[in-house]
Design a protein around this motif. Structure first.
Motif, short mmCIF file in Angstrom:
data_model
loop_
_atom_site.label_atom_id
_atom_site.label_comp_id
_atom_site.label_asym_id
_atom_site.label_seq_id
_atom_site.Cartn_x
_atom_site.Cartn_y
_atom_site.Cartn_z
N VAL A 49 -30.83 35.74 26.20
CA VAL A 49 -31.22 34.93 25.07
C VAL A 49 -32.29 34.12 25.70
CG1 VAL A 49 -30.69 33.14 23.52
CG2 VAL A 49 -29.39 34.74 23.74
N GLY A 50 -33.59 34.07 25.08
CA GLY A 50 -34.72 33.30 25.59
C GLY A 50 -35.91 34.33 26.31
N ASP A 51 -35.47 35.42 27.02
CA ASP A 51 -36.33 36.42 27.10
C ASP A 51 -37.43 36.93 25.85
OD1 ASP A 51 -35.52 36.25 29.91
OD2 ASP A 51 -34.02 37.86 29.75
N VAL A 52 -38.33 37.56 26.36
CA VAL A 52 -39.27 37.83 25.19
C VAL A 52 -39.41 39.35 25.39
CG1 VAL A 52 -41.57 37.46 24.36
CG2 VAL A 52 -40.59 35.66 25.50
N LEU A 53 -39.26 40.00 24.05
CA LEU A 53 -39.40 41.43 24.18
C LEU A 53 -40.78 41.63 23.78
CD1 LEU A 53 -36.47 42.81 21.98
CD2 LEU A 53 -36.73 43.12 24.26
N LEU A 54 -41.29 42.61 24.14
CA LEU A 54 -42.82 43.11 23.36
C LEU A 54 -42.32 44.17 22.36
CD1 LEU A 54 -44.60 43.73 26.85
CD2 LEU A 54 -45.24 42.28 25.12
N THR A 55 -42.79 43.98 21.36
CA THR A 55 -42.63 44.57 19.97
C THR A 55 -44.01 45.30 19.44
OG1 THR A 55 -42.71 42.82 18.30
CG2 THR A 55 -40.57 43.19 19.67
N ARG A 56 -43.70 46.08 18.55
CA ARG A 56 -44.79 46.78 17.93
C ARG A 56 -45.37 45.76 16.99
NH1 ARG A 56 -45.38 50.18 13.08
NH2 ARG A 56 -43.08 49.53 12.25
N GLY A 57 -46.68 45.73 17.16
CA GLY A 57 -47.60 44.85 16.23
C GLY A 57 -48.65 45.63 15.43
N ARG A 58 -49.76 45.09 15.03
CA ARG A 58 -50.88 46.03 14.24
C ARG A 58 -51.62 46.16 15.40
NH1 ARG A 58 -50.64 44.76 8.90
NH2 ARG A 58 -49.36 43.13 8.01
N GLY A 59 -52.54 47.24 14.77
CA GLY A 59 -53.49 48.01 15.66
C GLY A 59 -52.88 48.47 17.03
N SER A 60 -53.49 48.03 18.21
CA SER A 60 -52.89 48.53 19.33
C SER A 60 -52.53 47.40 20.04
CB SER A 60 -54.19 48.98 20.25
OG SER A 60 -55.36 47.98 20.55
N VAL A 61 -52.14 46.18 19.53
CA VAL A 61 -51.81 44.85 20.06
C VAL A 61 -50.32 44.84 20.01
CG1 VAL A 61 -52.02 42.40 20.49
CG2 VAL A 61 -53.97 43.88 19.98
N MET A 62 -49.63 44.63 21.01
CA MET A 62 -48.08 44.19 20.94
C MET A 62 -47.86 42.90 20.80
SD MET A 62 -46.24 47.06 23.46
CE MET A 62 -45.03 47.16 22.33
#
Length: 382
Positions: A279-292
């Protein structure tokens, strides 16, 4: 320098293809035979540092019977005195180690096969707490029954990854493995129902096929579509323990404990085994365009799900359940694993077959087994 040497060793380990390419004899310093009545490691079989305690006999009527898998490897001879096929039944982990050992035997003694005298036992012919009753143990020899080979066969079995090896008899050795739930099994996977994104829309990972293009990330962390080349692990029928990791934006990725996730960091991303995500770690998740989009982890839990799927993309990354993951597991370096898997990507590209492998791919299995002996401890899954 050390990592460069590891890459050379890993590449050499599987550069020649199945069967005759993975050669344990390169580990000369470890290739001395066991002596009669010696066992490795130097604990009792039921010690947690070896194969661990018995968990209960499995019969054909038990729910757990479906977790036993048949081994039809043509490079292994099965004695099958009972004529029921029982000796071919074993846990997935036992099957993986046995198949790796079969390759080592053919390399060590050309023209000789591995022979299984006894596998899963349903006839009460062993001691009360025998791991044969759980499909976690095998008694093995060589196809030529040459007793002079037994000591070296024991050494090869330990090198192949069996959790406990015992030179028990002048004519055979006894090998066993830990339970599936006690280790990060397989190659690191996602369950049936996990969602990936193709160019035509979302798709269940179980429906992915070779040649599909799925959402992934390039080396700069930008979202791209990358081709699925093959599967490192694939079995729709097994049940496995998974970790579900939920972020504050609602994204929840479910994967095995040993799988590598790519978390947000100041440098772009950092690797972490799923079991080590807090808990507190940061996932990289699907965003808009090409940016996570980064999102902080708020909850983790363990659950059991059906099916195991580990697609390998050309990029070596994949976005599953809207979170970024490596395609690899067990080795705590995405770049190292990606480099070591280069021959498999080349082979998959050259192959015209669209057949999907069942179980752990032979190349990955041999590579992971070999890495146990050459990788620094800091790079291995606990």
């Amino acid at each position: 320098m050390r990592l460069s040497l590891v890459l050379v060793w890993l590449g050499a380990a599987a550069a020649c293809g199945p069967g005759r390419g993975f050669n344990p004899r390169q580990q000369a310093r470890r290739s001395y035979p066991l002596v009669f009545r010696q066992h490795e490691p130097n604990y009792s079989e039921i010690n947690k540092s070896a194969s661990g305690p018995a968990e209960g006999r499995i019969t054909r009527h038990d729910e757990k019977f479906k977790d036993l898998v048949p081994n039809y490897n043509p490079d292994i001879d099965f004695k099958d005195d009972e004529g029921t096929g029982a000796d071919r039944l074993m846990t997935q982990r036992c099957k993986e180690k046995l198949n790796t050992l079969a390759i080592s035997v053919m390399n060590q003694w050309p023209g000789v096969h591995l022979r299984v005298n006894e596998g899963w036992d349903e006839e009460n012919s062993h001691g009360e707490n025998s791991l044969h009753y759980e499909g976690r143990a095998v008694d093995i020899t060589t196809s030529d029954r040459d007793t002079s080979k037994i000591g070296m066969l024991a050494r090869l079995a330990y090198q192949a990854g069996f959790d406990w090896v015992y030179y028990r008899s002048r004519s055979y050795i006894h090998c066993s493995v830990k339970t599936e739930s006690s280790v990060g099994t397989g190659a690191g996977c996602f369950p049936s129902g996990a969602v990936v994104h193709t160019e035509t829309g979302p798709k269940d990972i179980a429906a992915l096929r070779k040649g599909d293009r799925v959402l992934a990330a390039d080396d700069d962390g930008k979202m791209i579509y990358s081709e699925v080349l093959t599967f490192i692990d694939r079995d729709p029928n097994v049940t496995r323990e998974y970790i579900e990791i939920t972020a504050e934006n609602g994204v929840a990725i479910t994967t095995t404990a040993s799988h590598l996730l790519l978390l947000a960091s100041a440098e772009g991303w950092r690797e972490s085994f799923a079991a080590s995500v807090d808990v507190g770690d940061v996932l990289l998740t699907r965003g808009r365009g090409s940016v996570m989009r980064p999102s902080r982890v708020v909850h983790t839990r363990v659950l059991t799900k059906q099916g195991v799927y580990a697609p390998m993309t050309k990029a070596g990354t994949i976005i599953v359940d809207d979170a970024l993951a490596s395609c690899y597991a067990l080795v705590k370096s995405h770049s190292l694993a990606h480099a070591a898997m280069a021959p498999l990507r080349w082979m998959a590209t050259w192959s015209g077959s669209n057949d999907l492998p069942r179980g752990v791919h032979w190349y990955a299995n041999a590579l992971y087994s070999f890495s146990e002996f050459v990788l620094p401890t800091s790079y291995k899954y606990p």
